[in-house]
Design an enzyme around this catalytic site. Structure first.
Site, mmCIF file in Angstrom:
data_model
loop_
_atom_site.group_PDB
_atom_site.id
_atom_site.type_symbol
_atom_site.label_atom_id
_atom_site.label_comp_id
_atom_site.label_asym_id
_atom_site.label_seq_id
_atom_site.Cartn_x
_atom_site.Cartn_y
_atom_site.Cartn_z
ATOM 1 N N TYR A 63 12.564 7.977 14.488
ATOM 2 C CA TYR A 63 12.339 8.275 12.678
ATOM 3 C C TYR A 63 13.531 8.281 12.503
ATOM 4 O O TYR A 63 14.276 9.781 12.614
ATOM 5 C CB TYR A 63 11.454 8.904 13.093
ATOM 6 N N LEU A 220 -5.605 10.865 9.015
ATOM 7 C CA LEU A 220 -6.294 11.343 8.477
ATOM 8 C C LEU A 220 -6.113 9.794 6.822
ATOM 9 O O LEU A 220 -5.722 9.983 5.932
ATOM 10 C CB LEU A 220 -5.320 12.058 7.189
ATOM 11 N N GLY A 221 -5.913 8.641 8.170
ATOM 12 C CA GLY A 221 -5.908 7.399 7.837
ATOM 13 C C GLY A 221 -4.176 7.002 6.628
ATOM 14 O O GLY A 221 -4.674 6.632 5.294
ATOM 15 N N GLY A 223 -2.860 9.146 5.224
ATOM 16 C CA GLY A 223 -2.848 9.901 3.439
ATOM 17 C C GLY A 223 -4.334 9.432 2.989
ATOM 18 O O GLY A 223 -4.686 9.915 2.005
#
Length: 350
Positions: A63, A220-221, A223
């Site tokens: 990241y 949450l997919g 967003g």
């Protein structure tokens, strides 16, 4: 450990008893993928998470090419006893912008040493193989990870997006505490045979067979399940979702209908769509610890409030009807091999 007054509480991952906050914080977006992030706000978000009892922090060496681990290390400096730090290895960026997987034993050790430096700690609480390298026997990779446990540099081992076959082989070498996989109302692959499973197996069933806790990322997919995204134009130029299969073309329109149905039920219950979606994940079992990602305190606080949302059997049945396995349109990645790429049917020739 989370404070006694935390609304989040704790859960246990793995048979050896890794205790973490029942909801974690995914830190990736503080360094990449979802547009620009403000460093000050990102660090403030980590500090607020600890105040609320969200002490299970998730990062990776890939990241921001190390930036995220450095950020988490800075944010948690002097507070080591308050947090459970999870990081990952095996992925790296290539010059052309692609991703390379490297599960060689020598890379395991080199990556771990670098992560320890960036995180400013002497031991990593949970160390994941980010993606299984189909060219390296997983027994060799996990064997090298187990050496880090024996040396006191890592406490518990994990796998990310591993197939059922890989989970079984890894668990035969060393206990695995956690499996990180995408799991949400619009990504129910861990529950489905073929979703990384072999034959009639599911990843979820095999993980639980071995006492492995489940750590859903993107609960949450990405967003979308919050209901805040109404148009492809809502994404900035530097947001990777602009080219994601589920956020473009006809798939976007189809998925918006799914989200609107979730929003309607959330309205009936007096909660946000995101809170309802997160509560569904939390309701999937006491061995499930979702790690919704955010880089802002306001969204963190909204996510934490999902811990108080109670779902009845009727609520769960309605959500299953709204978003059954396979309901979402579009693939999880542009390159489908990035999801369970170590499945036997996807494994490259030697």
């Amino acid at each position: 450990m989370p404070p006694a007054t935390s609304p989040v509480g704790t859960r246990t991952l793995g048979r050896d008893g890794l205790t973490v906050s029942a909801q974690g914080l995914g830190c990736m977006g503080m360094s990449q993928m979802y547009g620009a992030a403000d460093r000050t706000e990102s660090i403030a978000t980590v500090h607020r998470a600890l105040e609320l009892g969200v002490t299970f922090l998730d990062t990776s060496d890939v990241y921001g090419s190390g930036h995220n681990e450095e950020l988490v290390g800075e944010a948690t400096a002097g507070r080591r006893d308050e947090v459970q730090l999870a990081t990952k290895f095996s992925l790296s960026r290539t010059p052309d912008g692609g991703v390379r997987i490297d599960g060689r034993p020598e890379n395991v050790r080199a990556c771990a040493e670098a992560s320890l430096r960036r995180l400013r700690v002497e031991v990593i609480d949970l160390y994941y193989q980010h993606r299984v390298d189909p060219r390296v026997p997983i027994e060799d990779t996990v064997g090298a990870m187990a050496e880090l446990v024996a040396e006191g540099k890592v406490r518990y081992l994990g796998l990310s997006e591993a197939s059922a076959a890989s989970i079984r082989r890894a668990a035969a070498v060393h206990p695995i505490a956690a499996l990180q996989s995408e799991w949400s109302l619009w990504t129910r692959d861990p529950e489905v045979a073929g979703g990384g499973g072999a034959g009639g197996d599911t990843v979820l069933a095999v993980a639980r067979e071995h006492g492995i806790g489940i750590v859903p990322f993107s609960p949450l997919g990405r967003g979308f399940l919050t209901g805040a995204i109404r148009s492809p134009g809502d994404f900035g130029e530097d947001d990777w979702r602009r080219g994601h299969p589920r956020f473009t073309g006809e798939a976007f329109t189809a998925n918006l209908r799914l989200v609107d149905a979730v929003r309607a039920l959330a309205g009936e219950k007096g909660v946000t769509a995101g809170q309802l979606a997160l509560a569904w994940v939390l309701a999937q079992g006491p061995d499930v610890v979702p790690i919704p990602g955010t880089k802002r305190r306001a969204y963190l606080e909204e996510n934490v409030a999902a811990a108080a949302v109670e779902l009845s059997a009727e609520d769960l049945a309605r959500l299953d009807a709204i978003a059954p396995p396979g309901a979402a349109a579009g693939g999880r990645y542009v390159d489908s091999s990035y999801a369970y790429g170590d499945s036997p049917e996807r494994r490259p020739a030697p």
